[in-house]
Design an enzyme around this catalytic site. Structure first.
Site, PDB file in Angstrom:
ATOM      1  N   ASP A  26       1.001  -0.878   0.170  1.00 57.97           N
ATOM      2  CA  ASP A  26       0.008  -0.059   0.063  1.00 57.97           C
ATOM      3  C   ASP A  26       0.502   1.169  -0.080  1.00 57.97           C
ATOM      4  O   ASP A  26       2.091   1.576   0.728  1.00 57.97           O
ATOM      5  CB  ASP A  26      -0.483  -0.251   1.430  1.00 57.97           C
ATOM      6  CG  ASP A  26      -2.079   1.079   1.182  1.00 57.97           C
ATOM      7  OD1 ASP A  26      -2.972   0.049   1.194  1.00 57.97           O
ATOM      8  OD2 ASP A  26      -2.383   1.936   1.154  1.00 57.97           O
ATOM      9  N   LYS A  31      -0.884   2.854   7.399  1.00 56.09           N
ATOM     10  CA  LYS A  31      -1.194   2.013   7.629  1.00 56.09           C
ATOM     11  C   LYS A  31      -0.766   0.867   7.681  1.00 56.09           C
ATOM     12  O   LYS A  31      -0.491  -0.277   8.527  1.00 56.09           O
ATOM     13  CB  LYS A  31      -1.942   2.070   6.028  1.00 56.09           C
ATOM     14  CG  LYS A  31      -3.715   1.232   6.514  1.00 56.09           C
ATOM     15  CD  LYS A  31      -3.665   0.672   5.006  1.00 56.09           C
ATOM     16  CE  LYS A  31      -4.970   1.692   5.199  1.00 56.09           C
ATOM     17  NZ  LYS A  31      -6.055   1.220   3.445  1.00 56.09           N
ATOM     18  N   THR A 117     -14.647  -2.741  -7.807  1.00 50.50           N
ATOM     19  CA  THR A 117     -15.074  -2.770  -8.590  1.00 50.50           C
ATOM     20  C   THR A 117     -15.256  -1.945 -10.004  1.00 50.50           C
ATOM     21  O   THR A 117     -15.109  -1.221  -9.072  1.00 50.50           O
ATOM     22  CB  THR A 117     -17.014  -2.568  -7.649  1.00 50.50           C
ATOM     23  OG1 THR A 117     -16.533  -3.986  -6.497  1.00 50.50           O
ATOM     24  CG2 THR A 117     -17.963  -2.630  -8.175  1.00 50.50           C
ATOM     25  N   PHE A 154     -17.035 -10.495  -2.594  1.00 47.25           N
ATOM     26  CA  PHE A 154     -18.674 -10.226  -2.802  1.00 47.25           C
ATOM     27  C   PHE A 154     -18.549 -10.364  -0.746  1.00 47.25           C
ATOM     28  O   PHE A 154     -19.945 -10.652   0.177  1.00 47.25           O
ATOM     29  CB  PHE A 154     -20.001 -11.732  -3.116  1.00 47.25           C
ATOM     30  CG  PHE A 154     -19.378 -11.174  -4.407  1.00 47.25           C
ATOM     31  CD1 PHE A 154     -18.607 -12.829  -4.944  1.00 47.25           C
ATOM     32  CD2 PHE A 154     -20.418 -10.726  -5.445  1.00 47.25           C
ATOM     33  CE1 PHE A 154     -18.947 -12.865  -6.437  1.00 47.25           C
ATOM     34  CE2 PHE A 154     -20.248 -11.166  -6.332  1.00 47.25           C
ATOM     35  CZ  PHE A 154     -19.794 -12.322  -6.807  1.00 47.25           C
ATOM     36  N   ARG A 156     -18.553  -9.130   2.722  1.00 45.57           N
ATOM     37  CA  ARG A 156     -19.549  -7.925   3.707  1.00 45.57           C
ATOM     38  C   ARG A 156     -18.733  -7.430   4.678  1.00 45.57           C
ATOM     39  O   ARG A 156     -18.178  -8.393   5.257  1.00 45.57           O
ATOM     40  CB  ARG A 156     -20.924  -8.455   4.450  1.00 45.57           C
ATOM     41  CG  ARG A 156     -21.450  -8.920   3.154  1.00 45.57           C
ATOM     42  CD  ARG A 156     -23.237  -9.877   3.554  1.00 45.57           C
ATOM     43  NE  ARG A 156     -22.631 -11.633   3.617  1.00 45.57           N
ATOM     44  CZ  ARG A 156     -22.705 -12.274   4.744  1.00 45.57           C
ATOM     45  NH1 ARG A 156     -24.334 -12.020   5.401  1.00 45.57           N
ATOM     46  NH2 ARG A 156     -22.124 -13.266   4.647  1.00 45.57           N
ATOM     47  N   ALA A 254     -37.324  -4.309   6.759  1.00 46.62           N
ATOM     48  CA  ALA A 254     -37.363  -2.631   6.007  1.00 46.62           C
ATOM     49  C   ALA A 254     -36.956  -2.248   7.776  1.00 46.62           C
ATOM     50  O   ALA A 254     -36.752  -2.266   8.860  1.00 46.62           O
ATOM     51  CB  ALA A 254     -39.178  -2.832   6.362  1.00 46.62           C
ATOM     52  N   CYS A 262     -21.296   0.320  -0.033  1.00 47.23           N
ATOM     53  CA  CYS A 262     -21.155  -0.449  -1.801  1.00 47.23           C
ATOM     54  C   CYS A 262     -22.353   0.311  -1.982  1.00 47.23           C
ATOM     55  O   CYS A 262     -21.997   0.234  -2.887  1.00 47.23           O
ATOM     56  CB  CYS A 262     -20.371  -1.663  -1.364  1.00 47.23           C
ATOM     57  SG  CYS A 262     -19.241  -2.039  -0.930  1.00 47.23           S
ATOM     58  N   ARG A 329     -19.311   5.113   7.155  1.00 48.28           N
ATOM     59  CA  ARG A 329     -19.915   5.974   4.950  1.00 48.28           C
ATOM     60  C   ARG A 329     -21.171   5.380   4.705  1.00 48.28           C
ATOM     61  O   ARG A 329     -21.516   4.266   4.612  1.00 48.28           O
ATOM     62  CB  ARG A 329     -19.038   5.426   4.149  1.00 48.28           C
ATOM     63  CG  ARG A 329     -17.314   5.336   4.970  1.00 48.28           C
ATOM     64  CD  ARG A 329     -15.874   4.933   3.643  1.00 48.28           C
ATOM     65  NE  ARG A 329     -15.730   3.651   4.679  1.00 48.28           N
ATOM     66  CZ  ARG A 329     -15.651   2.790   3.594  1.00 48.28           C
ATOM     67  NH1 ARG A 329     -14.651   2.842   2.263  1.00 48.28           N
ATOM     68  NH2 ARG A 329     -15.168   1.384   4.011  1.00 48.28           N
TER      69      ARG A 329
END
Ligand code: UDX
Length: 437
Positions: A26, A31, A117, A154, A156, A254, A262, A329
């Site tokens: 990086d 970091k 992405t 994918f 989370r 809901a 994302c 975010r």
């Protein structure tokens, strides 16, 4: 592994834990030095332990020396950020800079895998950029054979490492058999369905999956709004709809809508991608509009009940965009706190993990409390905006003595089974009772 954000670090640790030797690189020296001493720069429960273990066994290392990592890699995985630009399109400047740097340092055949992405067609542009950079350094023969693939993630937040190690599927987007062989070998210790396809289809799969999940959420939020007006109960409705195996119960909760780094970004990027290709993706416009409106409707409920917010103390539980993360975010909770402040309310907040991140952006007038009960002290209403499991363990008998008015607005319907009304609370959820006209 180029990039050590949520995706890069999780993927690097994931590959190292299935037996590969991984160098994570990086530009952010701070970091890297944190990672080097075993500190994960964000809250992701499973990562820290695994990372320490892998550092001790020498399977993973962290550096800011990109050229050295490139020179020694069999496979280069690119996971740099593709943040939304002002017009909603993905900003590809970071990933294209990585392409230039790879072209400058690569001196042997290595498979390049894009994990960020990216809009359809970006992977192709990326490899062309690498080839140009290689040719500028006189490595024409390498430019002629270099291979690229797109393998979407994918993951989370909050369950990132288990999502890497136990995915529902792995999508491999590539052009030739050699790349597919290398990719299959890379993932051979992950026991799941492998889907091989073209690069373009793989790029679309990533956006389509996130956009569909966001659509499911906006759909159930619309149904919840209808339930409120017609006297339905969204919990029972979801039970009746989600048990259809073609629909499934997941992502039918809901509430005040989706946030995070994302869904908002990917849904607007997909709408933009369609638009720049002359296709008006009408459904996504409605998904975005519905999601924004969900916060308005929730805030309207509070205004209709309290009438005046100025000078009233309001408590808030939950600031992160979802539980088990410190990430705020695009958090609907943060948005609603800012609206309360704008209306002159005095706001007390509590979140198990996102307080530090929230202090950086919420106004000084907001009171940051160290316990949920403290955040309910002297309030005329309590808003529950993120469904952290610990909120169910609070002593509501104590709570009711500390609140000026025992009024709870539950933006995630997460306290519904506490039957708070029988303990003397006024309780309003989303899709649970008649919407005040
Ligand atoms: C998402 C995708 O799930 C993941 O596959 C992709 O790789 C990255 O984006 P993440 O953003 O970490 O992951 O969180 P997720 O659990 O999907 O929740 C996203 C948002 O939707 C959160 O704000 C959450 O509160 C909201 N949500 C989720 C709902 O409002 N209702 C639901 O039923 C589920």
């Amino acid at each position: 592994m180029i990039g050590t954000g949520y995706v890069g670090l999780t993927t690097g640790i994931g590959f190292a834990s299935i037996g590969h030797r991984v160098a994570c690189v990086d530009k952010d020296i701070k970091k890297i030095s944190m990672l080097d001493v075993g500190k994960v720069p964000f809250y992701e429960p499973e990562l820290s332990l695994k990372m320490k273990e892998l550092q001790e066994s020498g399977n993973i290392m962290f550096t800011s020396d990109l050229s050295n990592v490139i020179a020694n890699a069999d496979v280069l995985v690119v996971a740099v950020q593709t943040p939304p630009a002002v017009n909603g399109q993905a900003d590809l400047s970071y990933i294209m800079k990585a392409a230039d740097e790879i072209g400058r340092s690569l001196d042997h055949e290595a498979l390049i895998v894009i994990k960020s992405t990216v809009p359809v067609g970006t992977t192709e542009k990326f490899i062309e950029r690498v080839k140009t950079s290689l040719r500028n350094c006189g490595r024409d023969e390498l430019a002629d054979v270099i291979q690229i693939a797109f393998v979407p993630e994918f993951l989370r937040e909050g369950t990132a490492l288990s999502d890497f190690l136990r995915p529902d599927r792995i999508v491999l987007g590539a052009k030739d058999e050699v790349a597919f062989i290398i990719l299959s070998k890379m993932h051979e210790n992950i026991n799941t369905k492998i889907i091989k396809t073209t690069i373009e289809s793989a790029e679309i799969i990533k956006y389509a999956a996130n956009a569909f999940l966001a659509t499911k959420i906006s759909f159930i939020n619309e149904i919840a709004n209808i339930a409120e007006i017609t006297g339905g109960n969204i919990i029972d409705i979801v039970a009746g709809v989600g048990t259809d195996s073609r629909i499934g119960p997941k992502f039918l909760n809901a509430g005040i809508g989706y946030g995070g780094s994302c869904f908002p970004k990917d849904v607007s990027a997909l709408k933009q991608i369609a638009g720049t290709n002359g296709y008006d993706f009408k459904l996504l416009s409605a998904v975005i509009e519905t999601n924004n409106r969900q916060r308005d409707l929730f805030f309207k409920k509070i205004l209709l009940t309290l009438r005046v917010l100025k000078g009233r103390r309001i408590g808030v539980w939950g600031l992160s965009f979802k539980p088990n993360t410190d990430d705020i975010r695009e958090s609907a909770a943060i948005d609603l706190v800012q609206r309360l402040v704008a209306y002159g309310a005095d706001v007390s907040v509590y979140d198990p993990k996102a307080m530090e991140n929230s202090k950086k952006i919420l106004p000084d007038s907001v009171v940051f409390c160290s316990t949920p009960i403290d955040a309910a002290e002297g309030v005329e209403a309590l808003l529950v905006l993120t469904e952290w499991p610990e909120f169910k363990k609070v002593s509501f008998a104590t709570m009711i003595t500390r609140m000026v008015r025992p009024l709870i607005f539950d933006g995630r319907n997460c306290l519904i089974d506490m039957k708070l009304e029988s303990s003397g609370f006024e309780y309003q959820g989303v899709g649970l009772c008649g919407l005040k006209k």
